[in-house]
Enzyme design. Structure first.
Site, PDB file in Angstrom:
ATOM      1  N   HIS A   1      -6.105  -5.406   9.848  1.00  8.76           N
ATOM      2  CA  HIS A   1      -5.275  -6.117  11.188  1.00  8.76           C
ATOM      3  C   HIS A   1      -5.360  -5.238  12.132  1.00  8.76           C
ATOM      4  O   HIS A   1      -5.140  -3.992  12.357  1.00  8.76           O
ATOM      5  CB  HIS A   1      -3.791  -6.077  10.419  1.00  8.76           C
ATOM      6  CG  HIS A   1      -3.469  -7.004   9.609  1.00  8.76           C
ATOM      7  ND1 HIS A   1      -2.179  -7.645   9.250  1.00  8.76           N
ATOM      8  CD2 HIS A   1      -4.336  -8.047   8.707  1.00  8.76           C
ATOM      9  CE1 HIS A   1      -2.295  -8.390   8.476  1.00  8.76           C
ATOM     10  NE2 HIS A   1      -3.459  -8.819   7.982  1.00  8.76           N
TER      11      HIS A   1
ATOM     12  N   TYR B   1       7.511  -8.570  13.008  1.00  7.15           N
ATOM     13  CA  TYR B   1       8.700  -8.057  12.772  1.00  7.15           C
ATOM     14  C   TYR B   1       9.903  -8.654  13.563  1.00  7.15           C
ATOM     15  O   TYR B   1       9.441  -8.928  15.068  1.00  7.15           O
ATOM     16  CB  TYR B   1       8.548  -6.571  13.663  1.00  7.15           C
ATOM     17  CG  TYR B   1       7.646  -5.648  12.685  1.00  7.15           C
ATOM     18  CD1 TYR B   1       6.284  -5.500  12.671  1.00  7.15           C
ATOM     19  CD2 TYR B   1       8.271  -4.580  11.918  1.00  7.15           C
ATOM     20  CE1 TYR B   1       5.574  -4.649  12.073  1.00  7.15           C
ATOM     21  CE2 TYR B   1       7.591  -3.648  11.073  1.00  7.15           C
ATOM     22  CZ  TYR B   1       6.171  -3.709  11.192  1.00  7.15           C
ATOM     23  OH  TYR B   1       5.439  -2.919  10.485  1.00  7.15           O
TER      24      TYR B   1
ATOM     25  N   PRO C   1      11.335   2.391   6.398  1.00  9.74           N
ATOM     26  CA  PRO C   1      10.024   1.785   6.156  1.00  9.74           C
ATOM     27  C   PRO C   1       9.775   1.048   7.511  1.00  9.74           C
ATOM     28  O   PRO C   1       8.454   0.360   7.378  1.00  9.74           O
ATOM     29  CB  PRO C   1      10.040   0.896   4.877  1.00  9.74           C
ATOM     30  CG  PRO C   1      11.619   0.723   4.679  1.00  9.74           C
ATOM     31  CD  PRO C   1      12.410   2.001   5.359  1.00  9.74           C
TER      32      PRO C   1
ATOM     33  N   LYS D   1       5.447   4.104   7.626  1.00  7.80           N
ATOM     34  CA  LYS D   1       4.659   5.664   7.651  1.00  7.80           C
ATOM     35  C   LYS D   1       4.893   6.168   6.494  1.00  7.80           C
ATOM     36  O   LYS D   1       3.988   7.295   6.221  1.00  7.80           O
ATOM     37  CB  LYS D   1       5.641   6.258   8.684  1.00  7.80           C
ATOM     38  CG  LYS D   1       5.352   5.992   9.956  1.00  7.80           C
ATOM     39  CD  LYS D   1       3.989   5.788  10.595  1.00  7.80           C
ATOM     40  CE  LYS D   1       3.606   5.037  11.742  1.00  7.80           C
ATOM     41  NZ  LYS D   1       2.240   4.800  11.825  1.00  7.80           N
TER      42      LYS D   1
ATOM     43  N   TYR E   1       1.922   3.151  15.840  1.00  9.97           N
ATOM     44  CA  TYR E   1       1.775   2.105  14.410  1.00  9.97           C
ATOM     45  C   TYR E   1       0.610   2.577  13.783  1.00  9.97           C
ATOM     46  O   TYR E   1       0.623   2.726  12.555  1.00  9.97           O
ATOM     47  CB  TYR E   1       1.881   0.859  15.037  1.00  9.97           C
ATOM     48  CG  TYR E   1       2.405  -0.127  13.553  1.00  9.97           C
ATOM     49  CD1 TYR E   1       1.173  -0.590  12.910  1.00  9.97           C
ATOM     50  CD2 TYR E   1       3.573  -0.456  13.419  1.00  9.97           C
ATOM     51  CE1 TYR E   1       1.340  -1.517  11.803  1.00  9.97           C
ATOM     52  CE2 TYR E   1       3.746  -1.293  12.068  1.00  9.97           C
ATOM     53  CZ  TYR E   1       2.638  -1.936  11.422  1.00  9.97           C
ATOM     54  OH  TYR E   1       3.048  -2.671  10.243  1.00  9.97           O
TER      55      TYR E   1
HETATM   56  P1  FAS Z   1       6.599   8.631  -5.108  1.00  6.84           P
HETATM   57  O1  FAS Z   1       8.408   8.588  -4.954  1.00  6.84           O
HETATM   58  O2  FAS Z   1       5.758   7.397  -4.925  1.00  6.84           O
HETATM   59  O3  FAS Z   1       6.291   9.230  -6.417  1.00  6.84           O
HETATM   60  C1  FAS Z   1       6.792  10.336  -7.006  1.00  6.84           C
HETATM   61  C2  FAS Z   1       6.470  10.319  -8.827  1.00  6.84           C
HETATM   62  O4  FAS Z   1       7.249  11.467  -9.285  1.00  6.84           O
HETATM   63  C3  FAS Z   1       7.174   9.139  -9.230  1.00  6.84           C
HETATM   64  O5  FAS Z   1       6.321   8.618 -10.045  1.00  6.84           O
HETATM   65  C4  FAS Z   1       8.284   9.842 -10.045  1.00  6.84           C
HETATM   66  O6  FAS Z   1       8.575   9.048 -11.551  1.00  6.84           O
HETATM   67  C5  FAS Z   1       7.789  11.149 -10.349  1.00  6.84           C
HETATM   68  N1  FAS Z   1       8.883  12.135 -10.788  1.00  6.84           N
HETATM   69  C6  FAS Z   1       9.926  12.096  -9.999  1.00  6.84           C
HETATM   70  N2  FAS Z   1      10.807  13.129 -10.445  1.00  6.84           N
HETATM   71  C7  FAS Z   1       9.903  14.006 -11.425  1.00  6.84           C
HETATM   72  C8  FAS Z   1      10.070  15.036 -12.178  1.00  6.84           C
HETATM   73  N3  FAS Z   1      11.262  15.479 -12.467  1.00  6.84           N
HETATM   74  N4  FAS Z   1       9.073  15.112 -13.357  1.00  6.84           N
HETATM   75  C9  FAS Z   1       8.078  14.503 -13.241  1.00  6.84           C
HETATM   76  N5  FAS Z   1       7.675  13.286 -12.541  1.00  6.84           N
HETATM   77  C10 FAS Z   1       8.873  13.214 -11.591  1.00  6.84           C
HETATM   78  N6  FAS Z   1       6.871   3.310   2.581  1.00  6.84           N
HETATM   79  C11 FAS Z   1       6.064   2.444   3.455  1.00  6.84           C
HETATM   80  O7  FAS Z   1       5.203   2.953   4.053  1.00  6.84           O
HETATM   81  N7  FAS Z   1       6.260   1.138   3.663  1.00  6.84           N
HETATM   82  C12 FAS Z   1       7.204   0.668   2.690  1.00  6.84           C
HETATM   83  O8  FAS Z   1       7.624  -0.620   2.817  1.00  6.84           O
HETATM   84  C13 FAS Z   1       8.092   1.189   1.723  1.00  6.84           C
HETATM   85  N8  FAS Z   1       9.092   0.950   0.908  1.00  6.84           N
HETATM   86  C14 FAS Z   1       9.647   1.649  -0.070  1.00  6.84           C
HETATM   87  C15 FAS Z   1      10.785   1.400  -0.683  1.00  6.84           C
HETATM   88  C16 FAS Z   1      11.521   2.073  -1.696  1.00  6.84           C
HETATM   89  C17 FAS Z   1      12.330   1.341  -2.551  1.00  6.84           C
HETATM   90  C18 FAS Z   1      11.102   3.291  -1.982  1.00  6.84           C
HETATM   91  C19 FAS Z   1      11.906   4.412  -2.754  1.00  6.84           C
HETATM   92  C20 FAS Z   1       9.911   3.878  -0.882  1.00  6.84           C
HETATM   93  C21 FAS Z   1       9.074   2.928   0.025  1.00  6.84           C
HETATM   94  N9  FAS Z   1       8.483   3.589   0.916  1.00  6.84           N
HETATM   95  C22 FAS Z   1       7.568   2.921   1.849  1.00  6.84           C
HETATM   96  C23 FAS Z   1       7.935   4.827   0.822  1.00  6.84           C
HETATM   97  C24 FAS Z   1       6.986   5.031  -0.317  1.00  6.84           C
HETATM   98  O9  FAS Z   1       5.793   4.264  -0.132  1.00  6.84           O
HETATM   99  C25 FAS Z   1       6.723   6.426  -0.452  1.00  6.84           C
HETATM  100  O10 FAS Z   1       6.283   6.969   0.808  1.00  6.84           O
HETATM  101  C26 FAS Z   1       5.515   6.874  -1.362  1.00  6.84           C
HETATM  102  O11 FAS Z   1       6.071   6.145  -2.494  1.00  6.84           O
HETATM  103  C27 FAS Z   1       5.341   8.319  -1.224  1.00  6.84           C
HETATM  104  O12 FAS Z   1       4.694   8.678  -2.401  1.00  6.84           O
HETATM  105  P2  FAS Z   1       4.906   9.956  -3.197  1.00  6.84           P
HETATM  106  O13 FAS Z   1       5.231  10.919  -2.459  1.00  6.84           O
HETATM  107  O14 FAS Z   1       4.056  10.233  -4.474  1.00  6.84           O
HETATM  108  O15 FAS Z   1       6.481   9.839  -4.062  1.00  6.84           O
HETATM  109  C1  PHB Z   2       5.250  -3.971   3.509  1.00  8.11           C
HETATM  110  O1  PHB Z   2       4.339  -4.943   3.564  1.00  8.11           O
HETATM  111  O2  PHB Z   2       5.607  -3.588   2.335  1.00  8.11           O
HETATM  112  C2  PHB Z   2       5.696  -3.305   4.778  1.00  8.11           C
HETATM  113  C3  PHB Z   2       4.801  -3.577   5.882  1.00  8.11           C
HETATM  114  C4  PHB Z   2       5.256  -2.858   7.122  1.00  8.11           C
HETATM  115  C5  PHB Z   2       6.446  -2.095   7.076  1.00  8.11           C
HETATM  116  C6  PHB Z   2       7.223  -2.064   6.035  1.00  8.11           C
HETATM  117  C7  PHB Z   2       6.760  -2.661   4.775  1.00  8.11           C
HETATM  118  O3  PHB Z   2       6.889  -1.629   8.242  1.00  8.11           O
END
Ligand code: FAS
Ligand code: PHB
Length: 394
Positions: A72, A201, A293, A297, A385
């Site tokens: 994109h 957005y 989100p 980032k 972005y």
């Molecule tokens: P993660 O949280 O993905 O992974 C951590 C891992 O550690 C998990 O698998 C967990 O089970 C494990 N863990 C935790 N405690 C543990 C323990 N005690 N022992 C062993 N394992 C353990 N980012 C965006 O850019 N766009 C979005 O739209 C977006 N939406 C999101 C929605 C939600 C609900 C959440 C929570 C996050 C969102 N994020 C989004 C951010 C998300 O993408 C994170 O930045 C990304 O998952 C980060 O990856 P990790 O650092 O690997 O953490």
């Molecule tokens: C998504 O596709 O999940 C998404 C895209 C852009 C954002 C946040 C989430 O800023």
């Protein structure tokens, strides 16, 4: 059992670090408390910056991403009922982002790790980190009714916001900065064609909305909702109805609705831990920071933390130098705070905040109007972005 790096968490951070270390000949074990299937059921990020794309290529797992990801060059900002395109590609001298779901990225990393016969312990219970302030850190965990111990040189805390690593850091050595937003995002995933070829957005008097996608046949939508809302209170029909009310006439016309295949509410917060290093334990990704989100980032910051940490570990093992790991926290935090600032600013610009009155909407619309009609303003949005380069220096 002994290894060089014990990685806690098999999300994108942990798996990407494990893959990069493997390619550099550095041994690592990944401990994950959930099952692999459970990790893949979490619907999260959707947008990859170029630095993340490059890291997936460096890790040797970019093939499917390039085949299936959607490049994109811009996105639309919708306010006062009209859409305006931010031409990122033009404003940043040719940079783009890629639409490729975090689920797919995580699956690619999982498959590569399994294919290389590398050890990932799923359902590792009660993971604990020990002696990370010494040269002989240890990790213990329970599995199949037994307690296991891993001796290692370093612990990588890739265990997300609710993980054990940050929680184990001495309180006297850690500072945490947090701002919780007074609303959440209700997300819906559906096998319907996206409403537009790029993201939209929307700043509307009813609240923020985002039209995103995972492919040309799978859409991802978000609505700003009060923190008190429960996902079970939102029927699919109620979701689609509210989304229509927040879109412009053309998008309303184009919108194809269908049954949700996932629906969830995520809170929005800004959170940063300083420092990201405690002796021989490092925090990377959501373990160290959270962004709202809005700016897409979260996943991308996790990837760049991993790259900085990986570079430091390679320097340690190959050049016998601690300079890289000594610099990790400062280097990562500089980029983290830039992304935190953009994500906070973009969230403040696009959402309705309670008790701020109608004048706040007028201020937002005036700012959006300025940004859209100012090359400098649009370039500022575009530069942030698409993401800062790894070595952005200043
Ligand atoms: P993660 O949280 O993905 O992974 C951590 C891992 O550690 C998990 O698998 C967990 O089970 C494990 N863990 C935790 N405690 C543990 C323990 N005690 N022992 C062993 N394992 C353990 N980012 C965006 O850019 N766009 C979005 O739209 C977006 N939406 C999101 C929605 C939600 C609900 C959440 C929570 C996050 C969102 N994020 C989004 C951010 C998300 O993408 C994170 O930045 C990304 O998952 C980060 O990856 P990790 O650092 O690997 O953490
Ligand atoms: C998504 O596709 O999940 C998404 C895209 C852009 C954002 C946040 C989430 O800023």
């Amino acid at each position: 059992m002994r290894t060089q790096v014990a990685i806690i968490g098999a999300g994108p951070s942990g798996l990407l670090l494990g893959q990069l270390l493997h390619k550099a000949g550095i041994a690592a074990i990944v401990l994950e408390r959930q099952t692999g299937d459970y990790v893949l059921t979490r619907i999260r990020a959707g947008i990859l910056e170029q630095v993340c794309i490059d890291l997936m290529d460096e890790a040797g797992v970019g093939t499917r991403m390039h085949k299936e990801g959607l490049v994109h060059g811009g996105f639309d900002m919708l306010f006062k009922g009209e859409r305006h395109r931010i031409d990122m590609n033009k404003l940043t001298g040719g940079k783009n982002v890629m639409v490729y779901g975090q689920t797919e990225l995580t699956k690619d990393l999982m498959d590569a790790r399994a294919a290389a016969g590398l050890t990932t312990v799923y359902e590792a219970a009660n993971v604990q980190v020990h002696d990370f302030d010494s040269k002989n850190p240890r990790v213990t965990y329970e599995k199949d009714g037994k307690t296991h111990e891993i001796q290692c040189d370093f612990i990588a805390g890739c265990d997300g916001f609710h993980g054990v690593c940050r929680a184990s850091a001495p309180r006297s050595a850690i500072r945490e900065y947090e701002k919780v937003d007074p609303f959440g995002w209700l997300g819906l995933l559906s096998d319907t064609p996206p409403v537009h070829e790029e993201l939209i957005y929307a700043n509307s008097s009813r609240g923020f909305a985002l039209c995103s996608m995972r492919s040309e046949t799978r859409s991802r939508y978000y609505l700003q909702v009060p923190l008190t809302d429960k996902v079970e209170e939102w029927s699919d029909e109620a979701f689609w109805q509210e989304l229509r009310l927040r879109l412009d006439p053309e998008a309303r016309e184009q919108l194809v609705t269908g049954p949700s295949i996932e629906k969830s509410i995520a809170p929005l917060r800004s959170f940063v831990t300083e420092p990201l290093r405690f002796g021989r334990m490092f925090l990377a990704g959501d373990a160290g920071h959270i962004v709202p989100p809005t700016g897409a980032k979260g996943l991308n910051l996790a990837a760049t933390d991993v790259k900085y940490l990986f570079n430091g570990l390679v320097e340690y093992y190959q050049d016998k130098s601690e300079a890289g790991i000594d610099r990790y926290s400062e280097l990562a935090l500089k980029r983290i705070w830039r992304a935190e600032r953009f994500s906070w600013w973009f969230t403040s610009l696009m959402h309705r905040f309670p008790n701020e009155g109608e004048i706040a909407q007028k201020f937002q619309e005036a700012e959006l109007d300025y940004l859209i009609h100012s090359e400098a303003g649009s370039r500022s949005i575009a530069e942030n972005y698409v993401g800062l380069p790894l070595d952005f220096g200043h």
